[in-house]
Design an enzyme around this catalytic site. Structure first.
Site, PDB file in Angstrom:
ATOM      1  N   THR A 199       0.842  -1.186   0.000  1.00  0.00           N
ATOM      2  CA  THR A 199       0.000   0.000   0.000  1.00  0.00           C
ATOM      3  C   THR A 199       0.872   1.230   0.000  1.00  0.00           C
ATOM      4  O   THR A 199       1.953   1.204   0.573  1.00  0.00           O
ATOM      5  CB  THR A 199      -0.835   0.002   1.306  1.00  0.00           C
ATOM      6  OG1 THR A 199      -1.549  -1.217   1.395  1.00  0.00           O
ATOM      7  CG2 THR A 199      -1.777   1.177   1.371  1.00  0.00           C
ATOM      8  N   ARG A 227     -12.372  -9.798  -1.477  1.00  0.00           N
ATOM      9  CA  ARG A 227     -11.633  -9.468  -0.259  1.00  0.00           C
ATOM     10  C   ARG A 227     -11.264  -7.990  -0.244  1.00  0.00           C
ATOM     11  O   ARG A 227     -10.818  -7.432  -1.224  1.00  0.00           O
ATOM     12  CB  ARG A 227     -10.364 -10.315  -0.160  1.00  0.00           C
ATOM     13  CG  ARG A 227      -9.517 -10.032   1.094  1.00  0.00           C
ATOM     14  CD  ARG A 227      -8.402  -9.054   0.854  1.00  0.00           C
ATOM     15  NE  ARG A 227      -7.567  -8.865   2.046  1.00  0.00           N
ATOM     16  CZ  ARG A 227      -6.590  -7.964   2.123  1.00  0.00           C
ATOM     17  NH1 ARG A 227      -6.331  -7.175   1.089  1.00  0.00           N
ATOM     18  NH2 ARG A 227      -5.887  -7.835   3.238  1.00  0.00           N
ATOM     19  N   VAL A 228     -11.449  -7.367   0.906  1.00  0.00           N
ATOM     20  CA  VAL A 228     -11.059  -5.978   1.113  1.00  0.00           C
ATOM     21  C   VAL A 228     -10.225  -5.910   2.385  1.00  0.00           C
ATOM     22  O   VAL A 228     -10.615  -6.466   3.416  1.00  0.00           O
ATOM     23  CB  VAL A 228     -12.283  -5.053   1.238  1.00  0.00           C
ATOM     24  CG1 VAL A 228     -11.854  -3.627   1.593  1.00  0.00           C
ATOM     25  CG2 VAL A 228     -13.079  -5.048  -0.067  1.00  0.00           C
ATOM     26  N   GLY A 229      -9.090  -5.251   2.310  1.00  0.00           N
ATOM     27  CA  GLY A 229      -8.231  -5.097   3.474  1.00  0.00           C
ATOM     28  C   GLY A 229      -8.499  -3.803   4.220  1.00  0.00           C
ATOM     29  O   GLY A 229      -9.585  -3.227   4.160  1.00  0.00           O
ATOM     30  N   ASP A 230      -7.476  -3.319   4.889  1.00  0.00           N
ATOM     31  CA  ASP A 230      -7.641  -2.129   5.725  1.00  0.00           C
ATOM     32  C   ASP A 230      -7.555  -0.821   4.953  1.00  0.00           C
ATOM     33  O   ASP A 230      -8.053   0.210   5.413  1.00  0.00           O
ATOM     34  CB  ASP A 230      -6.565  -2.117   6.807  1.00  0.00           C
ATOM     35  CG  ASP A 230      -5.159  -1.986   6.220  1.00  0.00           C
ATOM     36  OD1 ASP A 230      -4.822  -2.796   5.328  1.00  0.00           O
ATOM     37  OD2 ASP A 230      -4.407  -1.097   6.627  1.00  0.00           O
ATOM     38  N   THR A 250       0.272  -0.213   6.615  1.00  0.00           N
ATOM     39  CA  THR A 250       0.663  -1.010   5.462  1.00  0.00           C
ATOM     40  C   THR A 250       0.871  -2.447   5.918  1.00  0.00           C
ATOM     41  O   THR A 250       1.134  -2.701   7.087  1.00  0.00           O
ATOM     42  CB  THR A 250       1.954  -0.448   4.826  1.00  0.00           C
ATOM     43  OG1 THR A 250       2.269  -1.163   3.644  1.00  0.00           O
ATOM     44  CG2 THR A 250       3.129  -0.532   5.774  1.00  0.00           C
ATOM     45  N   GLY A 251       0.722  -3.388   5.007  1.00  0.00           N
ATOM     46  CA  GLY A 251       0.905  -4.786   5.371  1.00  0.00           C
ATOM     47  C   GLY A 251      -0.392  -5.573   5.307  1.00  0.00           C
ATOM     48  O   GLY A 251      -1.307  -5.222   4.557  1.00  0.00           O
ATOM     49  N   VAL A 252      -0.480  -6.627   6.086  1.00  0.00           N
ATOM     50  CA  VAL A 252      -1.654  -7.500   6.065  1.00  0.00           C
ATOM     51  C   VAL A 252      -2.812  -6.807   6.781  1.00  0.00           C
ATOM     52  O   VAL A 252      -2.820  -6.661   8.004  1.00  0.00           O
ATOM     53  CB  VAL A 252      -1.337  -8.854   6.719  1.00  0.00           C
ATOM     54  CG1 VAL A 252      -2.580  -9.737   6.739  1.00  0.00           C
ATOM     55  CG2 VAL A 252      -0.220  -9.552   5.942  1.00  0.00           C
TER      56      VAL A 252
END
Length: 346
Positions: A199, A227-230, A250-252
């Site tokens: 990101t 799927r949607v992340g943060d 940033t990241g998982v």
């Protein structure tokens, strides 16, 4: 014209929390000369090495006396349009079904915010998120609805799956193994680089001292469709409070969402923590809740306070962030990390 700002005049809410843990240590961000860093305005900071050219674009707006929100939108569009960047924007790797879906959000100094998630066929999700903020009473639009709104605003649909990304997807399909690896975003620019995600999160303070932020991504490579992340979630991937500061992650994304990470960082700064200490405490929450998971993934936080002081902290070593001020246009800093620091202390 109906604007997000007018809509929000109807009411407002505030929240705070108190949180400390055994992992927090009183330290300040240090530059290469050992002095406490930050405090110069205007300033723009962002995640990873591709934040350097992004910051330079944002700086054009800040140097001209423009608003921070305009600067961050312009800045993150640089990696969004970079055809070599497979973690952000139009050249991002697809999901496991071959669809490129993009996420982004933006937040200004007034608390206005806009977001899009799982959007297809639109190259610059950050600009659509800005339009959601400015022209609708909503915060988030998703999927087909987000794409439809973008087209209604005059943005053209276009195919986002590039030949290079399609080739990588077809190669992945042979085994169809899904296991996000740590810091592969630094490998994906190199020939034969591994597949992963990341990101760009950007925070800026303009000449008037106002703070804004933006965050944009193509998400995890070969993720489940939908799927949607943060990254597009206000409070998780990005949060700004003009009285206190701003934070991004940033990241998982799953672990960031579970801890409402960026909001947590800002609230810790409200209580008096430095940006780095606040980021470190947010990382500690992830470790405390999911200790075994935390060893296998990367999550990093980046923050800036109202004074222009900045800091970052990550689970694993390898996270970097870029800083741009009037006298430092291309500064790239290696962020501190829990597991690396823990090894040193032992």
């Amino acid at each position: 014209m109906f604007t997000r700002r007018k809509f929000l005049k109807a009411g407002a809410a505030s929240a705070s929390l108190a949180a400390f843990s055994k992992y927090s240590v009183a330290k300040t961000v240090q530059n290469t000369t050992g002095r406490a860093e930050g405090g110069k305005l205007p300033i723009v900071i962002s995640t990873w090495d591709f934040g350097v050219p992004a910051n330079k674009e944002a700086w054009k707006t800040l140097a001209a006396g423009g608003r921070a929100v305009d600067a961050v939108e312009a800045g993150v569009k640089i990696p969004e349009q970079d055809m070599k960047n497979h973690t952000v924007g139009r050249a991002g790797y697809p999901d496991r079904d071959g669809f490129v879906t993009l996420d982004a959000c933006i937040m200004d100094e007034f608390g206005n915010c806009g977001s899009v998630a799982a959007m297809e066929d639109i190259a610059h999700p950050i600009s659509v998120a800005r339009l959601v903020m400015d022209k609708t009473p909503h915060v988030m639009l998703v999927g087909d609805g987000a794409s439809q709104f973008a087209v209604e605003q005059g943005i053209k649909r276009e195919k986002l799956l590039t030949p290079e990304s399609e080739k990588a997807w077809k190669k992945w399909l042979k085994k169809a193994e899904y296991s996000p690896l740590i810091n592969i975003e630094n490998e994906q620019h190199r020939p034969g680089g591994k597949y992963n995600h990341d990101t760009i999160g950007m925070l800026a303070i303009d000449a008037k001292g106002n703070i804004s932020g933006a965050c944009t991504t193509s998400g995890m490579a070969f993720k489940m469709h939908g799927r949607v992340g943060d990254s597009p979630i206000i409070g998780a991937g990005l949060y700004v409070d003009n009285e206190v500061g701003g934070a991004t992650s940033t990241g998982v994304g799953e672990e960031v969402i579970r801890n409402v990470g960026s909001f947590l960082v800002v609230e810790l700064m409200r209580q008096g923590m430095s940006p780095e200490d606040a980021c470190k405490e947010a990382v500690a929450r992830i470790i405390k809740k999911k200790p075994e998971t935390a060893k296998k993934i990367q999550v990093g936080f980046l923050a800036i306070n109202k004074k222009g002081e900045y800091g970052a902290y990550a689970l694993q070593e390898g996270f970097s962030f870029a800083v741009c001020t009037a006298d430092k246009q291309d500064l790239l800093i290696d962020g501190k990390s829990f597991y690396k620091d823990e090894k040193k202390e032992k």
